[in-house]
Design an enzyme around this catalytic site. Structure first.
Site, PDB file in Angstrom:
ATOM      1  N   GLY C 145      20.225  23.116 117.103  1.00  0.00           N
ATOM      2  CA  GLY C 145      20.300  22.301 115.907  1.00  0.00           C
ATOM      3  C   GLY C 145      19.043  22.436 115.073  1.00  0.00           C
ATOM      4  N   CYS C 146      19.147  22.016 113.815  1.00  0.00           N
ATOM      5  CA  CYS C 146      18.020  22.180 112.898  1.00  0.00           C
ATOM      6  C   CYS C 146      16.875  21.252 113.275  1.00  0.00           C
ATOM      7  CB  CYS C 146      18.476  21.959 111.457  1.00  0.00           C
ATOM      8  SG  CYS C 146      19.457  20.467 111.198  1.00  0.00           S
ATOM      9  N   TYR C 147      17.159  19.958 113.416  1.00  0.00           N
ATOM     10  CA  TYR C 147      16.095  19.041 113.828  1.00  0.00           C
ATOM     11  C   TYR C 147      15.493  19.475 115.169  1.00  0.00           C
ATOM     12  CZ  TYR C 147      17.206  15.379 110.302  1.00  0.00           C
ATOM     13  OH  TYR C 147      17.393  14.640 109.148  1.00  0.00           O
ATOM     14  N   THR C 149      15.174  22.359 116.511  1.00  0.00           N
ATOM     15  CA  THR C 149      14.300  23.520 116.380  1.00  0.00           C
ATOM     16  C   THR C 149      12.906  23.094 115.925  1.00  0.00           C
ATOM     17  OG1 THR C 149      16.147  25.018 115.939  1.00  0.00           O
ATOM     18  CG2 THR C 149      13.979  25.714 115.159  1.00  0.00           C
ATOM     19  N   SER C 150      12.858  22.222 114.928  1.00  0.00           N
ATOM     20  CA  SER C 150      11.543  21.815 114.412  1.00  0.00           C
ATOM     21  C   SER C 150      10.767  21.003 115.436  1.00  0.00           C
ATOM     22  CB  SER C 150      11.698  21.026 113.105  1.00  0.00           C
ATOM     23  OG  SER C 150      12.124  19.699 113.343  1.00  0.00           O
TER      24      SER C 150
END
Lengths: 334, 334, 334, 334
Positions: C145-147, C149-150
Site C-alpha cells: 500500500g501507499c501509506y 510504503t512511506s
C-alpha cells in the site's frame, strides 16, 4: 555525445533543462552556472535536483562544451552569447534577446540598448516546427517565449493559408506561476495567487506582443493586429490560449481542419484535437507537446492551444532545437 | 463606541482585523498605521480592502483611540506598546513580545533583549476561554500565537483534570501559508508551496514551543514535555493540529468527553465534535471558532483541533479579547 | 522483452503504470483491460494518455503476456490472479488482496472472504528494498500500500536494529487525493478538498494498519503497537508521513543515522536526508524515490518520509518489482 | 421580519443563502428543504453549517413564510414556484426556469417543455442594478445566471449608450468549480481540476448564451452576436470575464469611463476600477460585489469583470433582490 553547458541553471527553466538533458541519451551536461549561487549545488536549491556543482558564469569551462543554453535575464544573455560564440560554441538562448530582429523594437520593449545587435539577423527564431530547416548548423537560436509558442503554433496554419481575415486577432491566454520566475515577489506569493485569477498587461502591453506580431507579419502580409490578454492562473505550470480569429468570408470547419492536418500531421509534438474537443493544461503538462483545438462559430475561428510553459514553452523546445541543430531526431530525450 | 487604532495594518492579520472591526457594531477604526506604506491607502495594497489612509506609526493619532492593536514584528511591538501604555491606552499585542513571562526565555527564542521586561508580569496571556476573568480592565493583552491557540484549547481540559499522563505530548500541526506573513520569500512562493507539503522546525525548534509549554506548565505541574512538528500546507489559511497524549492509566472516551463538555459547553467559539468526527479546516475557515475532536485509542488520546489562523489564531481572538476587556459580549462583531 | 498486461488500467495507478511501461526499454504493454470502459481507448479517458484500446478483462489476450499487473479492487484482483496464475503468468497485484498473510485478518479488514487463501503463503510482500532476494522467479507479488510504503521504509532500519523501543509508534500521514481513486465522490470533489485539510480513520481504523503491523512484527518481535492517522491533503499526489518513535533508552542521532546509512547506502530509490533536513513532497513527486529525514529529540526519533503515492507507492514500485523478478536492474525504465 | 424558506438548501448556493440570511437583520429562515436529505440537518452535510433540520419539499411549512428561494434544478424549480405562488408567496428562483422569456428557446436549451410558460411574462429578470424599479411588489424574480451577471453588468453601460459597435462581442470567462454544483462528477474531481485549466462549451454552446443575448437585445437593438467561452478554473469560487467589444468608430477611454461612472456611481455593489487596473477574483471573493475594469486598445474595449459566483452570481444577488422587493436598503445583511 553533445556536451552542453547551462547558464542560469537555478531558475525553473534551468532546472527543467537539467532534468531533460540528464535523461537525454546523446547529450551530457558539462556544467551548470549561476551568478548568485556559485559554490552550491543544484540540490541545495531544489530538493529533487541532482547535486551538480554550480560555477560562476565567468568560471564556466566553455572549452568543454559544444553548446550552451542561456537561461539568463535579457541583456545578460546577449553578453554571454557574445562570449560563447567567440569561443566557437553554439548558443540556444532562452531569453528574449534574439527574438526581435529589430534592435529599436527591442530597446523599446526591454528598455535597454541591445548588447549585440550585429547578431540579430543571424539568430534563428526557434519555433521548431517552423524553423527546422534552418537549424542544422545554426550557431544561434532564439528560443521563443512561452506565450508566443502557444499562440503562434495555433495561428500558423491559418495565417499561412489563403483564408482572408478580418481583424483584430484576440489571444486570451492564461499561464501558471512558474512563468514569472523563481525570484520571490508579492505577485507570486502563494496567498495572493491561490484562489485567485487575474488579468495583467492586457491589450498591447506585454513584451511577448511584438514577438508574436513579428512572426505573424512574416507569415501573412497585412495581417490584422493582435490583442493579447495574459492572465495569471493558480497552477504551477502550463499555458492555455483561447484565440479568436475573425474570418473575412464564410468558411467551414472541415476545410480549416484540413489546413491544420496538412501542417501538423506527423508532427511528434503537435496534436490537433478532434472535432468538439478543446485544449486543456491536462493535455500537455510535463510534456513537450502542444494541443490545438478548432471550433468555428459563424465567421470566428476559436482556437484553444495548450503547452507546458517550462517544456514546449522553454526548456523542452530548447532541447528540441538542439536535437535539430545536431541532426538528431527531434524527439530524442523526450 | 470603542475607538481602535491598528499598527502594522498591511499584513494578512492587519487586514483581517480591519475587516472584523469594520463590521463591529461597538467599535470604530480610528487609524491604520504602517511603517513602510504610509501615504498609501489599504486599498492600494489589497484589492478588496477599504480605502483607509495609512499613516506612519509615529504620526498615528494616539489621542483619538481607546485601544491599539499591534500587528508588528516582535520588538517593534513592545516598543510601540510602551508608547501606547504611557499615553494611557489599552494594548492588544498580536506579536510574541508579551507571551513569555520570562525575559531570558524571550531573549533565547527571539534572539533579542526584551524591550520592556517590566511589563511581562502584567500582560494577560489572551487565550480568551481561559483568561477572560482577567480581561475586564486589563491594560495589556498578549494575544496567543496561532499554533498555540489550536494546541492549547485542545489540551486544556485534559491538563486541568486529574487524568494522569505519560510520555511526551506530541502536537503534529499543519498551517496555511498566511501564517508566514505577506513579505515575499521563496518559502511562500506559489510554485514552491503548491502541490507540496513539508515539515519544518520539528521537535523542539519552533518559537511557539515555549509559549505552549508555559501554559501547559501553568495548568499541570510536572506535565510531560511537548514535541511540536509544524508543517506547511498548500492552502491560504487554517491550522489543523493532530495531538497525541499518552495517558498513564486506562480511561474511557466517554469520561474524557465529559471533561471537554464541562469545559466548553456554552462556549460560543469552541465546538467539541461528536464521537467519530475529526476536525478539518472546513469546520472553521473564515470563522473565530475552534473545532476539537477526541478519539481514544488504547491509552492514547488523539485530539484534532482546527482554527482559522488569521481569525481565532490572531485577529478574531484579538477582537474577542477586546470585547471582554470592555465588558461586551465576546461574540460582538462576529 | 517482457510482455505485460494491465487489468484495471483506467484509474490513476493504471495510467501511471502505462506511462512507466511505455518508456521502459525492456517491457512492452500487450494489453490494457477495463471492466467498464472496454471498447474505448485510454485516450478517451485521459487527455494525455496514449490511444491504447481497452479490452474487457475476460477478453484480454493472456497468452500474449509474461506478467500481469492488477490495478483492480480487492477481491476482483484475487480472482483475476487465479486466472492468470493458472495460465502460467506472473502476477504483480497492486490491490490489497495478497498483502495480509492471515485470511481471517483480511476478512475482518476487507469485509470479504478471501477468494484465494491458498496463495497467501506464496505471495511476496513487495517492498522491494526488503524483499528483493525473493523476487527472482516469484510468481505472485503483493505490491505494498501507499501509506505502508512511506511508513515502513522509514521504520525498517530502526526496527531491524537492537535499539530498544518504548511504545506506541505514531505515524501521522498526509496523502494527496489520487490515493482515493478516480471514482467521483463528495470526499474528492474539488470544492470539498481545496483549501481544506482533514484527518480521517485515525488511530487504528484504516485498512493499512494491519499491513504495517504485519511487517513491523516480522522485523521486531514484541514491537510497540502502531497508531496511524491519515489526513487528506489538497494536492493531487504525494504522501508525507511524520513518524514518532519513542526509544527506551538514550541514544544519539549519529548512531541512528549510521543504521540508516548502513541500510540504504547505494539504494537507488531511497534517500536519507542530511542532518537538519526534513522530507517534503517536493523531494519525490513524479519519481520512484523515498526521502527519509531523521531528527532525534530527547528520546523520540522523528522520522519524515515522503513518496509519490502513485509511483513508489504503487505503479513505480510495481515496475521496480517486475524488474527484480526478471533480473533487470531495478532502475530500468525510470 | 421577512420569513424565508429555502428549497434545495443542500448545494453550495443554498448554503451560501443560509449564511447570508442568518446574518440578515430583517429576515429569518423559516425552513430549509431538500428532496434527498430530509431528516438530516444542514450540519450533517457541511461541517461549518448551522444545524437546521432539513424537511422534504412537499412537507415544507409554506404557510410560515413570506418568500421562498428556489435553489433547485431547472423544471423542479418551476414546479415549486407554481405551488408557492398559488399559496400567495413571493418567489426568488435561482434556477434558469424564468430567465428566458421565450418558452421555445427554453425548451431548446434546457431540453424540457417549460412547466409554467404562463409565468414567463411576469417574471422579473433580477439583475438588481437594472431591474430594481420592478422589484417592489414583484411576485416572481428570475435570479440571473452567474456568468451572465459578470458579463451583463460589464456590458450594460456600453450597450445602453449610443457608441456604435461592430461585432461580435466576445466574452471569455473562467469560473471556479462550485459553479458546477456539489454532485460528484469526474469533471469536478479534485485530481482532474487541480493544476488544470480547460475550455468547455465555447462559442455558442453554453446555456447562459441565450440569457445574455436576451438582455443584450433588450438594451441595444441590432447588437452584435455574442461569443461566449467558459473555462474551468482550479479555484472553489469566483468568475472573471474578459470581454472584447469592437467599436465601429474611434473613441477615447475617458468618454467610455464617463459612461460607466454615470451608470454605476453610487452603486453599493459595483466598482468601476481606476485606469490601468484590471479585475481579479481577489477583488470580490466572498462579497456581493462586481469589479469592472476598462481598457481601450485601438477600437477594442476590453472589459474585465469579476464576481463571486455564489454571492453576486447567485445567493447574494437573490438577497439583494429580496431586499428591494421588500423596500429594504439593498445592502441589508451584507
Amino acid at each position: 555525445m553533445i556536451r552542453a553547458g547551462i547558464y542560469g541553471a537555478t531558475g525553473y527553466t534551468g532546472l527543467e533543462l537539467v532534468k531533460i538533458l540528464q535523461r537525454h541519451p546523446a547529450a551530457d551536461i558539462a556544467f551548470v552556472a549561476s551568478r548568485s549561487q556559485a559554490g552550491k549545488t543544484l540540490r541545495d536549491l531544489f530538493p529533487a535536483a541532482p547535486a551538480l556543482p554550480l560555477v560562476a558564469g565567468p568560471d564556466a569551462p566553455l572549452d568543454s562544451v559544444d553548446v550552451v543554453f542561456l537561461c539568463l535575464p535579457h541583456a545578460a544573455a546577449a553578453e554571454t552569447a557574445l562570449v560563447a560564440l567567440a569561443a566557437g560554441k553554439c548558443v540556444v538562448d532562452l531569453s528574449a534577446d534574439f527574438r526581435l530582429r529589430d534592435a529599436a523594437s527591442y530597446a523599446h520593449w526591454y528598455n535597454h540598448t541591445h548588447p549585440a545587435p550585429e547578431l540579430l539577423a543571424e539568430a534563428v527564431y526557434g519555433l521548431t516546427e517552423v524553423c527546422r530547416a534552418e537549424l542544422p548548423g545554426a550557431r544561434l537560436v532564439a528560443n521563443p517565449g512561452c506565450y508566443p509558442t502557444s499562440v503562434l503554433l495555433a495561428l500558423r496554419p491559418l495565417l499561412c493559408s489563403a483564408v482572408p481575415l478580418a481583424g483584430p486577432i484576440i489571444a486570451d491566454s492564461a499561464s501558471g506561476v512558474s512563468g514569472a520566475g523563481r525570484t520571490p515577489a508579492l505577485t507570486s506569493h502563494f496567498v495572493e495567487v491561490a484562489d485567485n485569477f487575474s488579468a495583467y498587461k492586457i491589450g498591447r502591453a506585454h513584451r511577448h506582443l511584438p514577438e508574436m506580431e513579428q512572426a505573424i507579419g512574416d507569415w501573412r502580409a497585412g495581417a490584422p493586429p493582435l490583442l493579447f490578454s495574459p492572465h495569471l492562473l493558480p497552477v504551477p505550470r502550463g499555458i492555455l490560449s483561447t484565440i479568436y480569429v475573425t474570418l473575412a468570408a464564410d468558411a467551414n470547419e472541415a476545410d480549416l481542419r484540413a489546413l491544420y492536418a496538412a501542417a501538423y500531421d506527423g508532427e511528434p509534438f503537435v496534436e490537433v484535437l478532434p472535432p468538439g474537443e478543446t485544449a486543456s493544461l491536462a493535455h500537455v503538462t510535463t510534456t513537450n507537446r502542444c494541443a490545438i483545438g478548432l471550433t468555428l462559430v459563424g465567421r470566428t475561428l476559436i482556437l484553444t492551444s495548450a503547452i507546458d510553459n517550462l517544456i514546449k514553452g522553454a526548456a523542452g523546445q530548447a532541447v528540441q532545437n538542439m536535437n535539430a541543430m545536431y541532426g538528431l531526431d527531434e524527439t530524442t530525450g523526450f
